[in-house]
Design a protein around this motif. Sequence first.
Motif, short mmCIF file in Angstrom:
data_model
loop_
_atom_site.label_atom_id
_atom_site.label_comp_id
_atom_site.label_asym_id
_atom_site.label_seq_id
_atom_site.Cartn_x
_atom_site.Cartn_y
_atom_site.Cartn_z
N THR A 16 0.68 -1.06 0.11
CA THR A 16 -0.01 0.06 -0.07
C THR A 16 0.89 1.27 -0.05
OG1 THR A 16 -0.10 0.02 2.73
CG2 THR A 16 -1.65 -1.36 1.32
N LYS A 17 0.41 2.54 -0.39
CA LYS A 17 0.84 3.53 -0.39
C LYS A 17 1.33 4.23 0.87
CE LYS A 17 2.24 7.69 -2.43
NZ LYS A 17 3.37 7.70 -3.02
N SER A 18 0.23 3.93 1.78
CA SER A 18 0.84 4.22 3.18
C SER A 18 1.98 3.70 4.02
CB SER A 18 -0.43 4.26 4.13
OG SER A 18 -0.94 2.77 4.22
N ASP A 19 1.88 2.42 3.59
CA ASP A 19 3.30 1.67 3.97
C ASP A 19 4.57 1.84 3.35
OD1 ASP A 19 1.69 0.31 5.98
OD2 ASP A 19 1.51 -1.67 4.31
N SER A 20 4.27 2.42 2.24
CA SER A 20 5.57 2.92 1.25
C SER A 20 6.00 4.39 1.78
CB SER A 20 5.42 3.08 -0.09
OG SER A 20 6.31 3.47 -0.87
N ASP A 21 5.08 5.17 2.17
CA ASP A 21 5.44 6.55 2.50
C ASP A 21 5.91 6.51 3.90
OD1 ASP A 21 4.28 7.68 0.25
OD2 ASP A 21 2.43 8.03 1.29
N GLN A 22 5.27 5.54 4.71
CA GLN A 22 5.88 5.57 6.17
C GLN A 22 7.38 4.94 6.20
OE1 GLN A 22 3.73 2.60 8.66
NE2 GLN A 22 4.62 3.20 10.47
N GLU A 24 9.42 5.09 3.76
CA GLU A 24 10.53 6.41 3.18
C GLU A 24 10.71 7.41 4.16
OE1 GLU A 24 10.75 9.35 -0.68
OE2 GLU A 24 8.84 8.11 -0.48
N THR A 25 9.60 7.75 5.17
CA THR A 25 9.81 8.57 6.05
C THR A 25 10.87 8.04 7.02
OG1 THR A 25 7.56 9.36 5.86
CG2 THR A 25 8.64 10.01 7.78
#
Length: 210
Positions: A16-22, A24-25
């Motif tokens: 998911t996009k949220s897991d990817s953003d998390q 990367e953060t």
Amino acid sequence: ANWARIEPLAIKGVMTKSDSDQAETALEQAQSAVTQAQAALEVSKQDLETIKVSRGSLEAAVGGAVAAVNLAEIDMTNTKVLAPRDGTVGEVGAKLGQYVTAGTQLMAVVPPDVWIIANFKETQLSDIRIGQPVTFTVDALNRKRLNGHVERFAPATGSEFSVLKPDNATGNFTKVAQRISVRISVDPGQDLAQYLAPGMSVVVRTELEK
């Protein structure tokens, strides 16, 4: 390492996009922490150099303090005037609280060693030898007789040591018998010898004159 595993999956759309953003953060936070730690390391290095410089200054200050202590100890020793040898003090000219400089005569020290200086005429020296026994009387001791021995002869006559030396190079010449000082040691075991003092008048006789 975690981002290296997640990034291909994010590109393929597996996660998911949220897991990817998390993820990367989290990577950016880790990189920021590394940068912050590197900056803190540089600051610590600069602090270390400052401490080294301060340590050198403190060591120099300690060296200066040690030198000041040594100088104070030298000044303290200069307040003590030590006699070069044992003896009796006389003619004390210094007064309490008086300031003196180097070379000022404070007092006279008379050593316990006593000897006789006899000024014989040069015509009398032919029969005098080193070690020859002599007798002498002292005016201050009621002309009591004491014994001694010839110790040594002066290297020149008394006139040679005078400030104004005689000059007989020209004019009429009158021969005057010169006197040479002869040092005479006082034989030990004589009770009257303890009363001898510098400056007393004595009359010396060699054994051959008796």
